[in-house]
Design a protein around this motif. Sequence first.
Motif, PDB file in Angstrom:
ATOM      1  N   PRO A 108       0.815  -1.223   0.000  1.00 18.30           N
ATOM      2  CA  PRO A 108       0.000   0.000   0.000  1.00 18.30           C
ATOM      3  C   PRO A 108       0.843   1.265   0.000  1.00 18.30           C
ATOM      4  N   ASN A 109       0.197   2.352  -0.386  1.00 17.36           N
ATOM      5  CA  ASN A 109       0.838   3.660  -0.419  1.00 17.36           C
ATOM      6  C   ASN A 109       0.516   4.433   0.853  1.00 17.36           C
ATOM      7  N   LEU A 110       1.423   5.318   1.229  1.00 20.54           N
ATOM      8  CA  LEU A 110       1.155   6.252   2.313  1.00 20.54           C
ATOM      9  C   LEU A 110       0.383   7.428   1.727  1.00 20.54           C
ATOM     10  N   VAL A 111      -0.820   7.643   2.192  1.00 23.55           N
ATOM     11  CA  VAL A 111      -1.692   8.668   1.610  1.00 23.55           C
ATOM     12  C   VAL A 111      -1.771   9.866   2.548  1.00 23.55           C
ATOM     13  N   THR A 112      -1.432  11.023   2.012  1.00 21.57           N
ATOM     14  CA  THR A 112      -1.493  12.270   2.768  1.00 21.57           C
ATOM     15  C   THR A 112      -2.720  13.053   2.325  1.00 21.57           C
ATOM     16  N   TYR A 113      -3.547  13.446   3.275  1.00 21.84           N
ATOM     17  CA  TYR A 113      -4.745  14.212   2.924  1.00 21.84           C
ATOM     18  C   TYR A 113      -4.337  15.524   2.257  1.00 21.84           C
ATOM     19  N   ARG A 114      -4.995  15.857   1.163  1.00 25.12           N
ATOM     20  CA  ARG A 114      -4.759  17.047   0.351  1.00 25.12           C
ATOM     21  C   ARG A 114      -3.478  16.965  -0.482  1.00 25.12           C
ATOM     22  N   GLY A 115      -2.776  15.828  -0.409  1.00 27.63           N
ATOM     23  CA  GLY A 115      -1.556  15.688  -1.196  1.00 27.63           C
ATOM     24  C   GLY A 115      -1.773  14.847  -2.439  1.00 27.63           C
ATOM     25  N   PRO A 116      -0.782  14.793  -3.354  1.00 27.09           N
ATOM     26  CA  PRO A 116      -0.920  14.023  -4.593  1.00 27.09           C
ATOM     27  C   PRO A 116      -0.812  12.522  -4.397  1.00 27.09           C
ATOM     28  N   THR A 117      -0.445  12.070  -3.174  1.00 26.79           N
ATOM     29  CA  THR A 117      -0.356  10.633  -2.946  1.00 26.79           C
ATOM     30  C   THR A 117      -1.722   9.955  -3.092  1.00 26.79           C
ATOM     31  N   MET A 118      -2.807  10.670  -2.831  1.00 26.93           N
ATOM     32  CA  MET A 118      -4.141  10.109  -3.047  1.00 26.93           C
ATOM     33  C   MET A 118      -4.391   9.914  -4.542  1.00 26.93           C
ATOM     34  N   LEU A 119      -3.963  10.875  -5.343  1.00 27.22           N
ATOM     35  CA  LEU A 119      -4.084  10.765  -6.792  1.00 27.22           C
ATOM     36  C   LEU A 119      -3.217   9.626  -7.315  1.00 27.22           C
TER      37      LEU A 119
END
Length: 388
Positions: A108-119
């Motif tokens: 899995p990826n580390l997802v930061t809210y409001r960051g491009p990691t969600m994209l």
Amino acid sequence: MLASLLFSLLYIPTQLSRPINIFNPSKSFIIPKSSKPYPVTFAYLISASRGDTAKLKRTLRALYHPGNSYLIHMDYDAPESEQKEMANFVSSEPVFSKVGNVWIVGKPNLVTYRGPTMLATTLHAMSMLLRIAKWDWFINLSASDYPLVTQDDLIYAFSALPKDLNFIQHSSHLGWKQNKRGKPIIIDPGLHSLNKSEIWWVIKQRTLPTAFKLYTGSAWTILSRSFAEYCIVGWDNLPRTLLLYYTNFVSSPEGYFQTVICNSDDYKNTTLNHDLHYITWDTPPKQHPRSLGLKDYRRMVLSNRPFARKFKQNDHALNKIDRELLKRRHGQFSYGAWCSKSGKRHNNCSDLQSEKYGVLTPGTGSRRLRTLLTKLVSSQNFNKKQCK
């Protein structure tokens, strides 16, 4: 940093066997020769964070259908115990094992809210699903989302639509987002760090682009397979150019797909300006939408939308949705022809009836959704709501 992100996305398909956990069924599901395939199918990305396992299990059961494909992404920040819990849940469910259409991202990826990691996570999921399954539309949801129609309803309603349509809420009128989204420059630590933290803000700002026009909208979309392929292995450089630009953009999931599709001559006329979600906001709006409850139930149903967000865990509104809209009992799946035994009107939807594969039993939800879709695709609305 930007080059490494783009490189990783471009080469995801060659690493498919490692980042995805495929649970081999103990008994292969064989579709009877007399069965017809479903008219349309969907590929779901369901994202979850730390503490979301209970919500994720419930949402997956409510959304499940043997004709669709499901990819679960649990944030890297979620503890290993939760990752294992979901892996055990998926591998131990007999229907999932028989059909083999539910997967969990193994790295899995580390997802930061409001960051491009969600994209990046969304694009990662799209590339995986394009390789491992056949489907017509890609839908991204979170564990806090919930369906308002059965999957039989959804499949039946979408079967009347051209398969190149994309449900992307979009607008070129940036308003306050021009200064709060378009000009700031940010760095997402999730791109290079294993420790979750907030995005970093760069003091200097940038001017708005002139090589392309910015669009903004909802982060929740329903994308055609053709457009998904364009974003992952597109024949021109627009998707990659914009990916590099949006790497340093605040809340990039709210603008990337909108800007790609509306700046593409091939796809800008395939958009329906709607995300098919029922969402309510405080006044003035806060960072997150308001949590839905029983007092929102009637408006949710009257909206004719197939999804709603966001819900708190085990909210009473979910029980009402299960009981009245999905015909779903606790611990079971939503009603569908695929799990209905002949002669039993109110049986538990818990097992696959292989002879019913390809059969649909749409209910009132399909009529509500078709009312909305008919309105959206009508010539009066469709042409007026293209990218401007």
